[in-house]
Design an enzyme around this catalytic site. Structure first.
Site, PDB file in Angstrom:
ATOM      1  N   ASP A  21      19.845 -32.996 -25.520  1.00 27.10           N
ATOM      2  CA  ASP A  21      19.828 -33.913 -26.674  1.00 27.10           C
ATOM      3  C   ASP A  21      21.208 -34.042 -27.323  1.00 27.10           C
ATOM      4  O   ASP A  21      22.084 -33.207 -27.113  1.00 27.10           O
ATOM      5  CB  ASP A  21      18.871 -33.379 -27.751  1.00 27.10           C
ATOM      6  CG  ASP A  21      17.421 -33.475 -27.314  1.00 27.10           C
ATOM      7  OD1 ASP A  21      17.184 -33.834 -26.135  1.00 27.10           O
ATOM      8  OD2 ASP A  21      16.536 -33.169 -28.141  1.00 27.10           O
ATOM      9  N   ASP A  22      21.340 -35.085 -28.094  1.00 25.63           N
ATOM     10  CA  ASP A  22      22.428 -35.271 -29.067  1.00 25.63           C
ATOM     11  C   ASP A  22      23.769 -35.694 -28.460  1.00 25.63           C
ATOM     12  O   ASP A  22      24.721 -35.919 -29.194  1.00 25.63           O
ATOM     13  CB  ASP A  22      22.644 -34.020 -29.949  1.00 25.63           C
ATOM     14  CG  ASP A  22      21.406 -33.677 -30.765  1.00 25.63           C
ATOM     15  OD1 ASP A  22      20.422 -34.450 -30.690  1.00 25.63           O
ATOM     16  OD2 ASP A  22      21.409 -32.638 -31.449  1.00 25.63           O
ATOM     17  N   HIS A  40      17.340 -41.239 -28.193  1.00 21.44           N
ATOM     18  CA  HIS A  40      17.290 -40.211 -29.247  1.00 21.44           C
ATOM     19  C   HIS A  40      17.729 -40.831 -30.585  1.00 21.44           C
ATOM     20  O   HIS A  40      18.376 -40.174 -31.387  1.00 21.44           O
ATOM     21  CB  HIS A  40      18.187 -39.038 -28.855  1.00 21.44           C
ATOM     22  CG  HIS A  40      17.883 -37.755 -29.575  1.00 21.44           C
ATOM     23  ND1 HIS A  40      16.600 -37.270 -29.742  1.00 21.44           N
ATOM     24  CD2 HIS A  40      18.705 -36.830 -30.161  1.00 21.44           C
ATOM     25  CE1 HIS A  40      16.656 -36.109 -30.392  1.00 21.44           C
ATOM     26  NE2 HIS A  40      17.929 -35.822 -30.683  1.00 21.44           N
ATOM     27  N   HIS A  68      20.660 -40.480 -34.878  1.00 24.68           N
ATOM     28  CA  HIS A  68      19.970 -39.214 -35.069  1.00 24.68           C
ATOM     29  C   HIS A  68      19.148 -39.201 -36.357  1.00 24.68           C
ATOM     30  O   HIS A  68      19.168 -38.234 -37.128  1.00 24.68           O
ATOM     31  CB  HIS A  68      20.957 -38.028 -35.040  1.00 24.68           C
ATOM     32  CG  HIS A  68      20.315 -36.772 -34.536  1.00 24.68           C
ATOM     33  ND1 HIS A  68      19.779 -35.826 -35.395  1.00 24.68           N
ATOM     34  CD2 HIS A  68      20.088 -36.313 -33.287  1.00 24.68           C
ATOM     35  CE1 HIS A  68      19.267 -34.836 -34.679  1.00 24.68           C
ATOM     36  NE2 HIS A  68      19.440 -35.112 -33.388  1.00 24.68           N
ATOM     37  N   HIS A 126      21.119 -28.836 -25.591  1.00 25.17           N
ATOM     38  CA  HIS A 126      21.969 -29.855 -26.218  1.00 25.17           C
ATOM     39  C   HIS A 126      23.308 -29.902 -25.500  1.00 25.17           C
ATOM     40  O   HIS A 126      23.946 -28.852 -25.346  1.00 25.17           O
ATOM     41  CB  HIS A 126      22.174 -29.530 -27.704  1.00 25.17           C
ATOM     42  CG  HIS A 126      20.897 -29.537 -28.480  1.00 25.17           C
ATOM     43  ND1 HIS A 126      20.007 -28.477 -28.454  1.00 25.17           N
ATOM     44  CD2 HIS A 126      20.332 -30.492 -29.271  1.00 25.17           C
ATOM     45  CE1 HIS A 126      18.957 -28.761 -29.206  1.00 25.17           C
ATOM     46  NE2 HIS A 126      19.121 -29.989 -29.718  1.00 25.17           N
TER      47      HIS A 126
HETATM   48 ZN    ZN Z   1      18.644 -34.114 -31.763  1.00 24.04          ZN
END
Ligand code: ZN
Length: 623
Positions: free
Chosen positions: A430-431, A481, A485, A572
């Site tokens: 993620d991210d 995603h 955020h 991540h």
């Molecule tokens: Zn996230």
């Protein structure tokens, strides 16, 4: 088979001759010191041979040599003719065979060779049979018996004929094979003898010819085009004794055009009635061509690979290339799509098609026989203009079931169920993207062909677009995603929808592919999120807490200690420690027999139809 025109002498003549030789032996007990002083019938015969063959008398030495042998019965009259003829042929001077035949006939029968036989013998001699065969035939004629009777000598013929002289029809066949197919130069007497012996003793002809054709192709370094029309015509004529028909020629050329080897075409000829009948009539063994190349074992597949390659590369593939592809598919027919993609995106195949648009049009033309609509290829063009590979795009296009229909036209069943891996696991990140970390993770995945899913934040895409392109090219999945955020539970329906779509649009504008899965930030969702997110919500079953500890060993332990088939792992791609961990985790999972897959692949393998707005934590047991 031609009738022999010279018939054996009558038995009576033989008996008389045998009686005569006894008388001769009695009459000539003493070797004469010179032929002038003591002329007799033997010396007259010697003179006859020399004057007729050489137009001169024998020297004393020659005379004495023959006289003794003829008198002792070491040599027969025909044997002497044979020996002298071999001498004539042994000189370096060019020999007029027609004249020589006539001279031999004059010596042995008092007359030139009849016109009717001249052509036959001329053909024999030109095609590998030796003149000894003629002498042997003449030695069995009444005329020769008469001559012998006159000189009071035994007419016994030549007792030993070379293999090539025993059956002129066989020798002529073998000579043509050697000269036109096996040797590429006129066969010598030794070669004729050797091969006549081998074939008469039962060696099959087809395998020998196949080996020769193969070697000739290798020697000429021509790859596959050794058998052109002229050579096929010749080969067929030599092997079957007949002319090839237009239909047969077409069948052979179609096979070659479909990429089959020379050996395959030769095997086709050697299976014809014409060949087998012709060879068996000669008392020889037809034999079989052994096909060893993979491409010869699968006509349809070879034809397909050959045509596809030709369509994209503008030239035929080499036999080796074809063998490679067909072998791969024989081992695993389910690999057809993969092999086609690999083949059509090879350097050779790409070189001729410069523009991506032309490439796409070619793909549609070849596989679906139509021009693609603009909207169909628009998304591919977007991706390709940013570096998505043709390989990736082609793999996507070929997922169409129309591909299977097209393959069925070639007689190929491409709908083979793909092998389902025993244990699957989905790593998710993620991210990101964030080049220093994301690229390291991709480096770790690539050697294993391992896939993962990257839930990207929309507003980072522009700065780290190279990561996204590489993710797609490696077969990884790009998930949504949100744009920046956002915590979706704090937004209303429209806000949820906008946060998701903004990110999805950014991914599409870069790759031409819209994300089909999303992950809610912080894992928080409610009924409003569910109702407006428009995609399945992917949560996780293993939380590595990599963002919290920034400790690679902790991440490694969490994954390796708890991983199960169907798990979804949360990480991540922002931290170097996560990349460190991934470099250990990927090989370790592979070692344990896991196949690393994307979320969509996971669902496919687990046969789960993901639903929009539904949360998925793992796919361990049907969720
Ligand atoms: Zn996230």
């Amino acid at each position: 088979m031609r009738e022999k025109t010279i018939r054996p002498g009558r038995i009576a003549a033989r008996i008389i001759a045998v009686l005569v030789i006894g008388a001769v032996l009695l009459a000539t007990c003493v070797l004469p010191s010179s032929r002038v002083e003591e002329p007799n019938l033997i010396s007259e015969y010697i003179e006859r041979v020399y004057t007729t063959l050489y137009g001169r008398e024998a020297t004393l030495e020659e005379f004495q040599g023959w006289y003794r042998d003829l008198k002792d019965g070491q040599v027969t009259p025909s044997g002497m003719v044979d020996a002298e003829v071999q001498k004539v042929l042994g000189t370096d001077e060019e020999v007029n065979l027609t004249k020589l035949l006539d001279a031999v006939s004059m010596v042995m029968t008092d007359q030139p060779l009849p016109e009717s036989q001249k052509d036959t013998y001329q053909t024999y001699l030109n095609r590998g049979v030796s003149i000894r065969r003629v002498i042997s035939d003449l030695s069995k004629t009444d005329a020769f018996f008469d001559v012998c009777y006159r000189y009071q000598m035994s007419p016994y013929g030549l007792d030993k004929l070379e293999m090539r002289d025993q059956d002129p029809q066989v020798t002529m066949y073998v000579y043509d094979l050697l000269t036109e197919v096996i040797n590429d130069h006129p066969a010598t007497a030794e070669e004729c003898n050797e091969w006549c012996t081998r074939f008469v003793n039962g060696e099959g002809i087809a395998p020998v010819v196949a080996e020769a054709v193969k070697q000739r192709a290798e020697a000429q370094d021509k790859g596959d085009v050794i058998l052109d029309e002229a050579q096929l015509t010749l080969l067929y004529r030599v092997l079957t004794g007949q002319e090839i028909s237009a239909d047969q020629m077409q069948v052979c050329q179609d096979a070659l055009g479909n990429g089959m080897s020379d050996s395959y075409v030769l095997a086709m000829i050697c299976e014809t009635y014409a060949y087998i009948h012709h060879v068996e009539e000669l008392g020889l063994v037809p034999g079989e061509v052994k096909l060893t190349e993979p491409r010869d074992a699968n006509y349809e597949m070879t034809g397909l690979m050959n045509r596809l390659y030709g369509a994209f590369a503008g030239q035929k593939p080499t036999g080796e290339e074809l063998n490679g592809y067909v072998q791969q598919l024989s081992d695993d027919p389910g690999q057809l799509r993969t092999v086609v993609v690999e083949m059509l995106t090879s350097t050779e195949c790409q070189a001729l098609i410069e523009s991506d648009e032309a490439f796409l049009q070619k793909v549609y033309e070849v596989f679906y026989e139509r021009v693609p609509e603009e909207r169909e290829i628009e998304s591919y063009l977007i991706g390709m203009s940013h570096g998505i590979t043709r390989e990736r795009v082609l793999a996507e296009i070929l997922k169409d079931p129309a591909f299977d229909e097209k393959m069925a036209e070639y007689g190929i069943d491409s709908k083979v169920t793909p092998k389902i891996p025993e244990k699957v696991i989905a790593l998710t990140f993620d991210d990101g993207p964030y080049t220093p970390v994301t690229m390291r993770i991709l480096d770790a995945l690539e050697p294993y062909g391992a896939h993962a899913t990257f839930f990207v934040v929309g507003n980072r895409i522009h700065n780290y677009s190279e990561c996204i392109i590489r993710e797609v090219n490696l077969g990884c999945e790009v998930g949504d995603h949100t744009w920046s955020h956002q915590t979706l539970t704090r937004l209303n329906g429209e806000g949820v929808s906008s946060a998701i779509n903004q990110c999805a649009d950014a991914v599409y504008e870069l790759t031409g592919i819209r994300p089909t899965v999303m992950r809610p930030c912080g894992g928080s969702y409610n009924s409003t999120v569910s109702a407006n997110v428009g995609m399945p919500m992917i949560l996780w079953s293993i939380d590595t807490n990599d963002w919290k500890y920034k400790d690679s060993q902790h991440v490694i332990n969490e994954v390796l200690n708890y991983a199960k088939d169907g798990d979804i792992v949360l990480m991540h791609d922002l931290y170097e420690t996560t990349a460190d961990a991934v470099e250990v985790i990927v090989p370790a999972l592979e070692e344990e027999g896991y196949t690393l897959v994307t979320i969509s692949e996971l669902a496919e393998y687990k046969q789960i139809e993901m639903e929009k707005g539904k949360a998925y934590f793992s796919m361990r047991g049907g969720n």
